[in-house]
Write an enzyme that holds these catalytic residues in place. Structure first.
Site, PDB file in Angstrom:
ATOM      1  N   TYR A   4       0.890  -1.237  -0.106  1.00 27.34           N
ATOM      2  CA  TYR A   4      -0.225   0.095   0.139  1.00 27.34           C
ATOM      3  C   TYR A   4       1.004   1.444  -0.033  1.00 27.34           C
ATOM      4  O   TYR A   4       2.157   1.149  -0.298  1.00 27.34           O
ATOM      5  CB  TYR A   4      -0.780  -0.040   1.154  1.00 27.34           C
ATOM      6  CG  TYR A   4      -2.155   0.833   1.373  1.00 27.34           C
ATOM      7  CD1 TYR A   4      -2.913   0.985   0.280  1.00 27.34           C
ATOM      8  CD2 TYR A   4      -2.240   1.689   2.145  1.00 27.34           C
ATOM      9  CE1 TYR A   4      -3.996   1.829   0.596  1.00 27.34           C
ATOM     10  CE2 TYR A   4      -3.246   2.520   2.676  1.00 27.34           C
ATOM     11  CZ  TYR A   4      -4.089   2.588   1.717  1.00 27.34           C
ATOM     12  OH  TYR A   4      -5.192   3.443   1.817  1.00 27.34           O
TER      13      TYR A   4
ATOM     14  N   ARG B 205      -5.664  10.843 -10.708  1.00 28.90           N
ATOM     15  CA  ARG B 205      -5.017  11.540  -9.554  1.00 28.90           C
ATOM     16  C   ARG B 205      -4.606  10.350  -8.715  1.00 28.90           C
ATOM     17  O   ARG B 205      -5.300  10.113  -7.714  1.00 28.90           O
ATOM     18  CB  ARG B 205      -5.998  12.417  -8.828  1.00 28.90           C
ATOM     19  CG  ARG B 205      -5.394  13.584  -7.936  1.00 28.90           C
ATOM     20  CD  ARG B 205      -5.967  13.246  -6.550  1.00 28.90           C
ATOM     21  NE  ARG B 205      -5.613  12.130  -6.015  1.00 28.90           N
ATOM     22  CZ  ARG B 205      -6.456  11.576  -5.127  1.00 28.90           C
ATOM     23  NH1 ARG B 205      -7.379  11.984  -4.404  1.00 28.90           N
ATOM     24  NH2 ARG B 205      -5.768  10.422  -4.491  1.00 28.90           N
TER      25      ARG B 205
ATOM     26  N   LYS C  39      -5.655  -1.487  -2.889  1.00 32.30           N
ATOM     27  CA  LYS C  39      -7.150  -1.452  -1.830  1.00 32.30           C
ATOM     28  C   LYS C  39      -7.716  -2.568  -1.593  1.00 32.30           C
ATOM     29  O   LYS C  39      -8.281  -2.749  -0.590  1.00 32.30           O
ATOM     30  CB  LYS C  39      -7.807  -0.163  -2.337  1.00 32.30           C
ATOM     31  CG  LYS C  39      -7.197   1.101  -2.611  1.00 32.30           C
ATOM     32  CD  LYS C  39      -7.443   1.946  -1.440  1.00 32.30           C
ATOM     33  CE  LYS C  39      -6.673   3.357  -1.744  1.00 32.30           C
ATOM     34  NZ  LYS C  39      -6.987   4.090  -0.454  1.00 32.30           N
TER      35      LYS C  39
ATOM     36  N   GLU D 234     -11.775   5.449  -6.544  1.00 30.38           N
ATOM     37  CA  GLU D 234     -10.624   5.892  -6.095  1.00 30.38           C
ATOM     38  C   GLU D 234      -9.512   6.649  -6.918  1.00 30.38           C
ATOM     39  O   GLU D 234      -9.515   6.318  -7.899  1.00 30.38           O
ATOM     40  CB  GLU D 234      -9.918   4.493  -5.674  1.00 30.38           C
ATOM     41  CG  GLU D 234      -8.778   4.504  -4.777  1.00 30.38           C
ATOM     42  CD  GLU D 234      -9.159   4.771  -3.152  1.00 30.38           C
ATOM     43  OE1 GLU D 234     -10.087   4.217  -2.761  1.00 30.38           O
ATOM     44  OE2 GLU D 234      -8.375   5.472  -2.761  1.00 30.38           O
ATOM     45  N   ASP D 235      -9.058   7.613  -6.411  1.00 31.07           N
ATOM     46  CA  ASP D 235      -8.301   8.340  -7.070  1.00 31.07           C
ATOM     47  C   ASP D 235      -8.582   9.012  -8.535  1.00 31.07           C
ATOM     48  O   ASP D 235      -7.703   8.838  -9.423  1.00 31.07           O
ATOM     49  CB  ASP D 235      -6.777   7.597  -7.125  1.00 31.07           C
ATOM     50  CG  ASP D 235      -6.221   7.562  -5.914  1.00 31.07           C
ATOM     51  OD1 ASP D 235      -7.013   7.710  -5.005  1.00 31.07           O
ATOM     52  OD2 ASP D 235      -4.827   7.140  -5.663  1.00 31.07           O
TER      53      ASP D 235
ATOM     54  N   ASP E 264     -13.725   6.872  -1.657  1.00 34.31           N
ATOM     55  CA  ASP E 264     -12.777   6.666  -0.571  1.00 34.31           C
ATOM     56  C   ASP E 264     -11.854   8.087  -0.383  1.00 34.31           C
ATOM     57  O   ASP E 264     -11.526   8.208   0.960  1.00 34.31           O
ATOM     58  CB  ASP E 264     -11.809   5.446  -0.991  1.00 34.31           C
ATOM     59  CG  ASP E 264     -10.950   5.325   0.138  1.00 34.31           C
ATOM     60  OD1 ASP E 264     -11.232   5.182   1.306  1.00 34.31           O
ATOM     61  OD2 ASP E 264      -9.729   4.878  -0.070  1.00 34.31           O
ATOM     62  N   ASP E 265     -11.709   8.722  -1.345  1.00 33.30           N
ATOM     63  CA  ASP E 265     -10.888   9.983  -1.002  1.00 33.30           C
ATOM     64  C   ASP E 265     -11.895  11.113  -0.470  1.00 33.30           C
ATOM     65  O   ASP E 265     -11.282  12.008   0.074  1.00 33.30           O
ATOM     66  CB  ASP E 265     -10.008  10.373  -2.450  1.00 33.30           C
ATOM     67  CG  ASP E 265      -9.244   9.313  -2.899  1.00 33.30           C
ATOM     68  OD1 ASP E 265      -8.508   8.955  -2.315  1.00 33.30           O
ATOM     69  OD2 ASP E 265      -9.659   8.643  -4.128  1.00 33.30           O
TER      70      ASP E 265
ATOM     71  N   ASN F  42      -0.275  11.744   0.161  1.00 29.98           N
ATOM     72  CA  ASN F  42       0.338  10.549  -0.103  1.00 29.98           C
ATOM     73  C   ASN F  42       1.290  10.633  -1.432  1.00 29.98           C
ATOM     74  O   ASN F  42       0.626  11.244  -2.310  1.00 29.98           O
ATOM     75  CB  ASN F  42      -0.785   9.527   0.132  1.00 29.98           C
ATOM     76  CG  ASN F  42      -1.056   9.252   1.290  1.00 29.98           C
ATOM     77  OD1 ASN F  42      -0.425   9.363   2.413  1.00 29.98           O
ATOM     78  ND2 ASN F  42      -2.507   9.227   1.467  1.00 29.98           N
TER      79      ASN F  42
HETATM   80  O1  LIG Z   1      -4.189   5.395  -0.995  1.00 33.56           O
HETATM   81  C1  LIG Z   1      -3.779   6.023   0.079  1.00 33.56           C
HETATM   82  O2  LIG Z   1      -2.982   6.118   0.747  1.00 33.56           O
HETATM   83  C2  LIG Z   1      -4.842   7.061   0.495  1.00 33.56           C
HETATM   84  C3  LIG Z   1      -5.744   7.443  -0.495  1.00 33.56           C
HETATM   85  O3  LIG Z   1      -6.664   7.064  -0.612  1.00 33.56           O
HETATM   86  C4  LIG Z   1      -5.165   8.618  -1.274  1.00 33.56           C
HETATM   87  O4  LIG Z   1      -4.040   9.156  -0.957  1.00 33.56           O
HETATM   88  O5  LIG Z   1      -5.493   9.012  -2.449  1.00 33.56           O
HETATM   89 MG   LIG Z   2      -7.198   7.318  -2.728  1.00 32.84          MG
END
Ligand SMILES: O=C([O-])CC(=O)C(=O)O
Ligand SMILES: [Mg+2]
Length: 650
Positions: free
Chosen positions: A198, A251, A269, A341-342, A364-365, A506
């Protein structure tokens, strides 16, 4: 079919095909490990060991399929529509001879294919009896070892690698070779291995995904598949999917547009969904939607794995996403969880708003990060005193994470004090790339920033905003590293006895400041947590351990709660419930060390608690479909969790 753990449906590791076999024959049988394979695998040595019972069952199934497809064919001649039964998920039974179906078959793995099947392979842990029964004699060296010894050996090997990416690749290889051992390793060594599979290492893996790519670990849906997404979903070997994590790669963490190479994120994830939240790996589907990339470096990289074109936008983008969302619901039903996600800000907010009322979606973000940060703040109040609404919050970054967290804090304040959420928002300030978000900028602001435009004179820099607003809590969520400078942290420490500083971006390279900087510049007074992990820091002879404010605390348990309750929609109150559950897990001992999050080593227990609270909320809101409600939701959540221990094969 073999059942792994009594009646718990999440723990039942049957594939969709084998499950429908049980349903179609309406009888319970026991069999050796079952593999789902395409028809081309028929006749391989692995088929030798099909038990008589299985043969008979298969025969019955074929007969049923033949008779129902021929009756469907008859029906087809008189009517123009074809309807499969609810469980005839892929329409095999109802298809006419003019229609195309995917020729899935059920086989029993043994011999060499069994060793090559990551779901069932146990490597040197196959017992003598299993080696005899499954044609493995001679295919393995003589020694038989336990899973624990395998874990010990793998950890020993893993620690030899100095380069984080090598560890990542070793873990991915293990996942492809022996899935249960991979999860056993991850669960038993979660604090050590989380940074490998991760953040931060997964970020580097995505950047280099083209070069290190070996095996596809999820579904790639590109513009080339437009009009055929349902078909593509049917190519995936598992039918009973419960969680999808999807990205379009625009992103990736704070690393920007990585296009198709963002696949590392859904894969990572989802391995956390299984390891930390106990969702069966076979029920997890990683998806990358490839609409191109605007990353010039990737477009010119000969090893790039995605479409070599610039990103589709507008209608072209919306149509592909809509086809995907519809196909998912059509194929897997209403209760499949889709985690975004992202995605880049503009799409993330729009997709959540657009599909929030028709699908079980979770960003999630926006939502996961909000819930984990709110939990950390609730715990931090034990150290800094006061209630949420007695604090002042300043964010650097007004995107998904920043505005998502800000909104959840305002919601919680409003719940606690009874003031309208609009009023609660006035305690919260955001800075974006153009400075403090203030009323005079409102016309030019993107819609998700507007609720945060308060009356104030324009302020250009973060430092000036800190000096002017005098926040008690400073939160970095812009994805840009090194932005909490010495001056910023010193300013926070000048008017707060214990400044709360959260550097959420991150991976580590994008963190707003390091743990060492936060403690040194605040003379050891900061309550600090970060999105990517930092090792403990020594300052003036004292050790400071900081927490990891990462959505990994929330999404696995949150998803588990949705699944065990059969929830059909996500509601903000479920996020608040998850935050409360997490905050309650922070012990006095943790707080004494300055930690506002519990250690990850307890995460499965924490996930079960979060799941229970989320599920309880789903029942309370009338959004749960798994009825009747289990009496003890926490015990039920625990009983549903996937365990990576090996099963015995007869
Ligand atoms: O993935 C991770 O560590 C946390 C997260 O969702 C991100 O930074 O987009
Ligand atoms: Mg994320």
């Amino acid at each position: 079919m073999f059942s792994l753990n009594g009646s718990s449906f999440l723990n039942n590791s049957l594939s969709g095909v084998s499950k429908s076999l049980t349903q179609s024959t309406q009888r319970k049988i026991s069999a050796p490990p079952v593999v789902v394979a395409s028809v081309s695998s028929n006749g391989k040595p692995g088929d030798r060991n099909v038990s008589v019972l299985m043969e008979n069952t298969l025969k019955e199934m074929r007969e049923t399929a033949t008779s129902s497809s021929s009756s469907a064919a008859v029906e087809q001649e008189s009517k123009s529509t074809v309807g499969g039964g609810v469980e005839d998920v892929y329409g095999e039974d109802s298809a006419t001879e003019h229609q195309y179906i995917t020729p899935w078959t059920v086989t029993v793995a043994s011999g060499y294919p069994l060793l090559r099947d990551p779901h069932y392979n146990k490597g040197l842990a196959f017992t003598e009896k299993e080696r005899d029964a499954h044609f493995l004699r001679g295919l393995l060296p003589p020694v038989v070892i336990s899973q624990d010894l395998q874990v010990k050996k793998m950890m020993h090997n893993m620690r030899q690698y100095q380069v984080p990416l090598q560890r990542y690749m070793a873990m991915m290889d293990l996942q492809e070779r022996n899935e249960r051992l991979f999860y056993k390793l991850l669960i038993d060594n979660v604090e050590e291995l989380l940074p490998v599979v991760y953040t931060p290492t997964v970020g580097e893996a995505c950047q280099k995904y083209g070069s290190i790519f070996r095996q596809p670990q999820g579904l790639f849906i590109s513009l080339k598949e437009k009009g055929r997404i349902l078909e593509v979903l049917k190519n995936w070997p598992e039918k009973k999917i419960q969680v999808i994590v999807v990205t379009d790669g625009e992103r990736i963490l704070g690393l920007g547009d990585l296009g198709c190479q963002g696949m590392g994120i859904p894969v990572g994830k989802l391995s956390l969904y299984s390891a930390l939240g106990g969702i069966r790996p076979s029920a997890c589907l990683p998806v990358t939607i490839d609409v191109g990339t605007n990353n010039e470096q990737l477009l010119n990289d000969e090893f790039y794995i995605g479409l070599r074109r610039r990103r589709a936008t507008g209608q072209e983008y919306a149509e592909l996403l809509h086809e995907f969302m519809s196909a998912v619901k059509q194929n897997y039903g209403e209760k499949v969880l889709i985690q975004f996600e992202d995605f880049a800000n503009h799409n993330a907010f729009d997709l959540l708003a657009k599909y929030g009322s028709t699908h079980l979606v979770f960003n999630d973000d926006i939502q996961g990060t909000a819930s984990v940060v709110l939990a950390g703040l609730m715990a931090a109040l034990n150290l800094v005193g006061g209630t949420l609404s007695e604090h002042r919050f300043l964010f650097l970054g007004a995107g998904e994470a920043g505005t998502g967290i800000a909104e959840l804090i305002a919601l919680e304040m409003s719940k606690q004090t009874g003031v309208p959420v609009e009023e609660a928002r006035e305690k919260i300030w955001l800075v974006d790339s153009k400075g403090l978000i203030v009323k005079s900028r409102v016309e030019s602001l993107q819609h998700f920033k507007r609720p945060w435009a308060h009356e104030h004179e324009p302020v250009r820099t973060l430092l000036d905003a800190v000096k002017s607003i005098k926040p008690t809590v400073l939160i970095g969520s812009s994805g840009a590293g090194r932005t909490f400078t010495k001056e910023v942290v010193e300013a926070m420490a000048s008017f707060n006895e214990k400044p709360v500083i959260l550097a959420l971006s991150n991976p580590t390279s994008q963190s707003e400041c390091t743990a060492e900087e936060a403690y040194t510049w605040s003379e050891g007074r900061a309550i600090f947590a970060s999105g990517s992990p930092f090792s403990p820091v020594e300052y003036n002879g004292k050790f400071y351990a900081s927490g990891q404010a990462n959505n990994a605390y929330i999404f696995p348990g949150f998803g588990l709660g949705l699944i065990i309750s059969g929830a059909i929609r996500v509601h903000d109150d479920m996020l608040l419930a998850a935050s409360e559950a997490l905050a309650e897990q922070v012990s006095q001992e943790n707080l004494d060390k300055g930690l506002i999050y519990p250690p990850f080593s307890n995460i499965r227990k924490i996930s079960a608690q979060i799941a229970a609270r989320v599920a309880a909320k789903a029942y309370e809101l009338g959004l749960a479909t798994r009825l009747p409600q289990p009496e003890n939701l926490e015990a039920y959540a625990e009983s549903c969790m996937y365990s990576p221990n090996y099963r015995h094969y007869r």
